[in-house]
Design a protein around this motif. Sequence first.
Motif, mmCIF file in Angstrom:
data_model
loop_
_atom_site.group_PDB
_atom_site.id
_atom_site.type_symbol
_atom_site.label_atom_id
_atom_site.label_comp_id
_atom_site.label_asym_id
_atom_site.label_seq_id
_atom_site.Cartn_x
_atom_site.Cartn_y
_atom_site.Cartn_z
ATOM 1 N N ARG A 101 39.342 26.185 38.858
ATOM 2 C CA ARG A 101 39.498 27.003 37.658
ATOM 3 C C ARG A 101 40.645 27.975 37.861
ATOM 4 N NH1 ARG A 101 33.252 27.211 37.994
ATOM 5 N NH2 ARG A 101 32.725 25.614 36.467
ATOM 6 N N GLN A 102 41.398 28.189 36.809
ATOM 7 C CA GLN A 102 42.563 29.073 36.865
ATOM 8 C C GLN A 102 42.454 30.086 35.738
ATOM 9 O OE1 GLN A 102 46.315 27.097 37.723
ATOM 10 N NE2 GLN A 102 47.260 28.245 36.043
ATOM 11 N N ARG A 103 42.720 31.350 36.062
ATOM 12 C CA ARG A 103 42.645 32.409 35.065
ATOM 13 C C ARG A 103 43.844 33.338 35.204
ATOM 14 N NH1 ARG A 103 39.311 29.259 33.997
ATOM 15 N NH2 ARG A 103 37.101 29.536 33.609
ATOM 16 N N ILE A 104 44.126 34.061 34.125
ATOM 17 C CA ILE A 104 45.175 35.075 34.107
ATOM 18 C C ILE A 104 44.530 36.404 34.505
ATOM 19 C CG2 ILE A 104 46.835 36.336 32.667
ATOM 20 C CD1 ILE A 104 47.568 33.402 33.021
ATOM 21 N N LEU A 105 45.161 37.099 35.455
ATOM 22 C CA LEU A 105 44.700 38.428 35.841
ATOM 23 C C LEU A 105 45.264 39.441 34.859
ATOM 24 C CD1 LEU A 105 45.234 38.345 39.698
ATOM 25 C CD2 LEU A 105 43.068 38.605 38.516
ATOM 26 N N SER A 106 44.413 40.347 34.438
ATOM 27 C CA SER A 106 44.888 41.376 33.517
ATOM 28 C C SER A 106 44.805 42.730 34.203
ATOM 29 C CB SER A 106 44.062 41.367 32.226
ATOM 30 O OG SER A 106 42.690 41.505 32.518
ATOM 31 N N ILE A 139 43.407 31.414 41.089
ATOM 32 C CA ILE A 139 42.725 30.127 41.066
ATOM 33 C C ILE A 139 41.431 30.292 41.845
ATOM 34 C CG2 ILE A 139 42.830 27.697 41.758
ATOM 35 C CD1 ILE A 139 45.954 28.071 41.730
ATOM 36 N N ARG A 140 40.358 29.772 41.293
ATOM 37 C CA ARG A 140 39.064 29.806 41.992
ATOM 38 C C ARG A 140 38.635 28.375 42.270
ATOM 39 N NH1 ARG A 140 33.507 32.997 40.972
ATOM 40 N NH2 ARG A 140 32.082 31.331 41.565
#
Length: 174
Positions: A37-42, A112-113
């Motif tokens: 899983r991939q996310r945008i850090l805010s 990325i997790r």
Amino acid sequence: MQTYIWQAGSSDPANPEHLAAIRQWWQSLDNKEVNWRQRILSGTTEAASLNWDDQRFDESFLLVAPQLRGITLYWRKSSQTDERSTTPHKLELDLLHQCLYIYPRSQPEVVIRIESKEFAFRSLDLEATVVEYDAAHQILRLRDNLQQIEINAHLTLEVISQLQAALADPSQDA
């Protein structure tokens, strides 16, 4: 909770040990199904606090030949022959949740997790028709008579305090 954090350029004397622990965990995923899983850090948001529920571009696949060479992570998907890689500026291994957070050097706003599907938490819904507490042994027993399921939760004093606080203030986030 045991967490190993490795960071590029860190002067922390434990940095090499943390990288070795991460290498061992990463290589243990060989031929295992993983959630990627991939996310945008805010801003200052920590990776663990992001929403990691399944989203559109998340993947699950069989990870083949995961290696850590130098500081670069290498792997293949079982369905492909080409080797992939990413070089991180930071790695964070959460042993409690059995997941690795990768902060790619090439995309500082991304995290990325990776978690092994073997270690993913399982959710169980039940209607607690019987609730008992054994104070002598600190065991909370929940029983669903319809599904014939009994759960015995062994509680520490810290968890009992958290439960009491949550019951006293139902508006707090558990």
